[in-house]
Motif scaffolding. Sequence first.
Motif, PDB file in Angstrom:
ATOM      1  N   HIS A 510      86.703 -14.912  14.825  1.00  0.00           N
ATOM      2  CA  HIS A 510      85.775 -15.348  13.607  1.00  0.00           C
ATOM      3  C   HIS A 510      86.367 -16.618  13.302  1.00  0.00           C
ATOM      4  O   HIS A 510      86.255 -17.111  12.145  1.00  0.00           O
ATOM      5  N   PHE A 511      87.001 -17.385  14.078  1.00  0.00           N
ATOM      6  CA  PHE A 511      87.715 -18.473  13.540  1.00  0.00           C
ATOM      7  C   PHE A 511      86.616 -19.542  13.059  1.00  0.00           C
ATOM      8  O   PHE A 511      87.014 -20.570  12.393  1.00  0.00           O
ATOM      9  N   LYS A 512      85.707 -19.482  13.889  1.00  0.00           N
ATOM     10  CA  LYS A 512      84.716 -20.580  13.683  1.00  0.00           C
ATOM     11  C   LYS A 512      84.092 -20.563  12.211  1.00  0.00           C
ATOM     12  O   LYS A 512      84.108 -21.624  11.408  1.00  0.00           O
ATOM     13  N   ASN A 515      86.719 -22.097   9.901  1.00  0.00           N
ATOM     14  CA  ASN A 515      86.689 -23.858   9.895  1.00  0.00           C
ATOM     15  C   ASN A 515      85.259 -24.110   9.077  1.00  0.00           C
ATOM     16  O   ASN A 515      85.508 -25.092   8.251  1.00  0.00           O
ATOM     17  N   ASP A 524      93.152 -25.531  10.581  1.00  0.00           N
ATOM     18  CA  ASP A 524      94.574 -25.932  11.092  1.00  0.00           C
ATOM     19  C   ASP A 524      95.748 -25.272  10.599  1.00  0.00           C
ATOM     20  O   ASP A 524      96.870 -24.785  11.166  1.00  0.00           O
ATOM     21  N   ARG A 546     100.604 -22.357  22.772  1.00  0.00           N
ATOM     22  CA  ARG A 546      99.242 -22.344  22.347  1.00  0.00           C
ATOM     23  C   ARG A 546      98.555 -22.828  23.564  1.00  0.00           C
ATOM     24  O   ARG A 546      98.704 -24.100  23.926  1.00  0.00           O
ATOM     25  N   GLY A 549      92.724 -24.642  21.387  1.00  0.00           N
ATOM     26  CA  GLY A 549      91.976 -24.191  20.457  1.00  0.00           C
ATOM     27  C   GLY A 549      92.873 -23.128  19.522  1.00  0.00           C
ATOM     28  O   GLY A 549      93.886 -23.340  19.118  1.00  0.00           O
ATOM     29  N   LYS A 621      87.886  -7.818  21.648  1.00  0.00           N
ATOM     30  CA  LYS A 621      86.608  -8.632  20.830  1.00  0.00           C
ATOM     31  C   LYS A 621      85.249  -7.772  20.573  1.00  0.00           C
ATOM     32  O   LYS A 621      84.892  -7.679  19.766  1.00  0.00           O
ATOM     33  N   ARG A 625      87.027  -6.339  17.462  1.00  0.00           N
ATOM     34  CA  ARG A 625      87.955  -7.359  17.143  1.00  0.00           C
ATOM     35  C   ARG A 625      89.236  -6.732  16.301  1.00  0.00           C
ATOM     36  O   ARG A 625      88.991  -5.448  16.137  1.00  0.00           O
TER      37      ARG A 625
HETATM   38  N1  LIG Z   1      90.810 -25.586  12.940  1.00  0.00           N
HETATM   39  C1  LIG Z   1      90.621 -25.596  14.202  1.00  0.00           C
HETATM   40  N2  LIG Z   1      89.787 -25.104  14.695  1.00  0.00           N
HETATM   41  C2  LIG Z   1      89.870 -25.169  16.123  1.00  0.00           C
HETATM   42  C3  LIG Z   1      90.734 -25.627  16.842  1.00  0.00           C
HETATM   43  N3  LIG Z   1      90.726 -25.305  18.223  1.00  0.00           N
HETATM   44  C4  LIG Z   1      89.286 -24.586  18.228  1.00  0.00           C
HETATM   45  N4  LIG Z   1      88.862 -24.498  16.727  1.00  0.00           N
HETATM   46  C5  LIG Z   1      87.630 -23.675  16.401  1.00  0.00           C
HETATM   47  O1  LIG Z   1      87.842 -22.501  16.674  1.00  0.00           O
HETATM   48  C6  LIG Z   1      86.438 -22.021  17.185  1.00  0.00           C
HETATM   49  C7  LIG Z   1      86.527 -20.856  18.185  1.00  0.00           C
HETATM   50  O2  LIG Z   1      85.163 -20.261  17.664  1.00  0.00           O
HETATM   51  P1  LIG Z   1      84.666 -19.252  18.693  1.00  0.00           P
HETATM   52  O3  LIG Z   1      85.193 -19.608  20.150  1.00  0.00           O
HETATM   53  O4  LIG Z   1      83.176 -19.570  18.901  1.00  0.00           O
HETATM   54  O5  LIG Z   1      85.060 -17.880  18.576  1.00  0.00           O
HETATM   55  P2  LIG Z   1      85.377 -17.186  16.871  1.00  0.00           P
HETATM   56  O6  LIG Z   1      84.593 -17.774  15.954  1.00  0.00           O
HETATM   57  O7  LIG Z   1      86.666 -17.062  16.838  1.00  0.00           O
HETATM   58  O8  LIG Z   1      84.670 -15.935  17.122  1.00  0.00           O
HETATM   59  P3  LIG Z   1      85.604 -14.946  18.113  1.00  0.00           P
HETATM   60  O9  LIG Z   1      86.485 -15.289  18.903  1.00  0.00           O
HETATM   61  O10 LIG Z   1      84.349 -14.291  18.932  1.00  0.00           O
HETATM   62  O11 LIG Z   1      86.021 -14.074  17.149  1.00  0.00           O
HETATM   63  C8  LIG Z   1      85.479 -23.108  17.319  1.00  0.00           C
HETATM   64  O12 LIG Z   1      84.748 -23.494  15.865  1.00  0.00           O
HETATM   65  C9  LIG Z   1      86.666 -24.293  17.271  1.00  0.00           C
HETATM   66  O13 LIG Z   1      86.195 -25.381  16.824  1.00  0.00           O
HETATM   67  C10 LIG Z   1      92.026 -26.365  16.070  1.00  0.00           C
HETATM   68  O14 LIG Z   1      92.640 -26.655  16.738  1.00  0.00           O
HETATM   69  N5  LIG Z   1      91.768 -26.396  14.890  1.00  0.00           N
END
Ligand SMILES: Nc1nc2c(ncn2[C@@H]2O[C@H](COP(=O)(O)OP(=O)(O)OP(=O)(O)O)[C@@H](O)[C@H]2O)c(=O)[nH]1
Length: 645
Positions: A510-512, A515, A524, A546, A549, A621, A625
């Motif tokens: 859930h990195f989204k 952010n 970051d 890395r 993303g 996932k 997760r």
């Molecule tokens: N801050 C930041 N965000 C990043 C970077 N690279 C990718 N992202 C963000 O990482 C998020 C990845 O989201 P998703 O691929 O939808 O997956 P998720 O939200 O992690 O959900 P799951 O993977 O399903 O748990 C996106 O919102 C990208 O914008 C980065 O270098 N820095």
Amino acid sequence: MSAKTDAFKRQVLRLAGAYLVVAISVLLALGWPLHENYLRSRVEVIEAREQGYLSIADHMVHKEFLEVAGDLGVISTSAVLTDFLDQPNPLHHQRLTLALEQVVRNYGRYVDLQVQNLQGQPLVQVERVALLQQNHLSQVAASGANPATVLRISTPVFNSRQRQAGILQLEFQISELLDAFAKVMARNPFHQAMLVGPTGEWLSPGSFLMGSAIPLAQSNFAQQYPSVWAAMSRQRTGAVQTAQGLFLFDAIHPLEFEASPLPPAAVLHHQGMTVMASQPGGYHWRSVILVPQDFLEDTPFLWRSHGPLVGVLLAILVFVSWILAERKVYANVERAREQQDAQEIAALYDQAPCGYHSLDTHGYIIRMNLTELGWLGYERAEVQNRLRLTDLLTPASAAHFKKLFTRLKVSGQLRDIALDMVRKDGSILPVLLNATAEMSPQGEFLSSRTVCVDMTEIQRLQKALERKANTDGLTGLCNRRHFFELGVRELSRATRHHRPVVVCMIDIDHFKQVNDTYGHAAGDKVLVVMARTLAQQLRDTDVLARLGGEEFAILLPDTPLEIAKEIAERLRTALADARVALDDGGLLHFTVSIGVALRHSSTTTLEQMLRSADVALYAAKTAGRNQVHIAASDGVAAKENSLFV
Ligand SMILES: Nc1nc2c(ncn2[C@@H]2O[C@H](COP(=O)(O)OP(=O)(O)OP(=O)(O)O)[C@@H](O)[C@H]2O)c(=O)[nH]1
């Protein structure tokens, strides 16, 4: 440019002037004795010639007096005179008169002829003036013009019984003699010839043709030239140098004859002087020649005859001096320029931004520039002709260079040779060499010239660039490209050594949301904390990257699957425990899902392993997760192998 030209011209002018002065001085030093010698010999020639003129004068005077003496002898012994003396009757008187008139008419020199009795009274007299008047002829008598030029000579005359019966007296003028003298002497226009009487009176004018005539009446020779007169009084003949010029003189004794034709009793009267024929030496004139000083020195003559030559010589000297000076100054300028060029080239050689050295056929350093010496920390004297290049290389580079040097001697050049030199302090200096061989016309190797570039900075920049190209900018971990480079290398090694290799794919859950909730910067920070936490948990031999993303990959060499599972679990736990400090002071925590794939055969590629790991990750996932899934050997995540925390 113009200032430079002016300076050049000034230098040429100064040098040409100096050359000219030297040349003229040398010519004067050489020419002066010649000039003096020329003048001396000229005076000698003049003296000899003028002596000739003096002899002519002597001869002319004697000839005149010889004729007068002859006339005296002829008349005194003539029959008409003897007859008259025997019987002085009118007939004899007439015959004698006619005879004497004949003499006066024939010879212009006689002014008066007389036959006197023993008391000195004239018995018969013939006067030239009266005779000319009587004959209605124009008078050209010079009587009275110059008393010094009229002389009287007398001798006793005898009758037929040899008894003295009277005196014969002739008065004669020397003007004809003087005219003849003047004409002869005028043949030489460069002198003044004079006849001077016994007491220094002029007999002839002091000047005939040259200069200003000296008036006869105003002075006499003795007064005019006292010093010359004094010398003439002391000696019969000689020369006296005065400011006016050179006087040459000679005494003339008009009455001295080799065989005396004068009767012994003859008497000469001249200006109150009485001379007996028996003492002829008591009466003498002087012939004098004055050669003017300017003619003696001959400067105008010299200039007239040699002036154009001297002018041409001077012009040649000026021309030659100018040409020589110009060539000399030009050569000096050229030499100075060459020296400057040589200094510049030496400075360019020594201070070039690269190193230069030359080696002889044995590899000894025969020249090295200051730049390279500076790099190495040596003085020139410590290196040149003392060390070989191999003495300044690391053992490996030395061995390499030995082979290259042999090749250089044949091929003539070496390009971009990287070597490690050793500084005096022992540190290593990486260099890149380009060498050219200097060959003899016969193709023998003479020496080599090498240009070296210090590679320290370049290598540092290369490494920095390499690092940058291989590294992820945010986390400092390997980037995707470098991960593949290292991964492929590891796989090939594992294949060679039959060792197990595992790849893990890690993704933040859930990195989204992170952010979206806390902002991209916070996201970051999460990535950075995650990278640091993973690095702390892994071995140096593990490859952590890395991939992009929030996706990370790990390659675990020499790792069996069981161990890999443990590692993956340890990583998941460590990440779950990690805390991210937010700007507002809060702490954030997160979880990750991990997919693990083992290489099953030597034909499995890294891409295939990553795909398998990615499938396992997806399974993790999907399964909720924050867990680790192991990829099945067929690439599908095996649920039974899953670990749930
Ligand atoms: N801050 C930041 N965000 C990043 C970077 N690279 C990718 N992202 C963000 O990482 C998020 C990845 O989201 P998703 O691929 O939808 O997956 P998720 O939200 O992690 O959900 P799951 O993977 O399903 O748990 C996106 O919102 C990208 O914008 C980065 O270098 N820095």
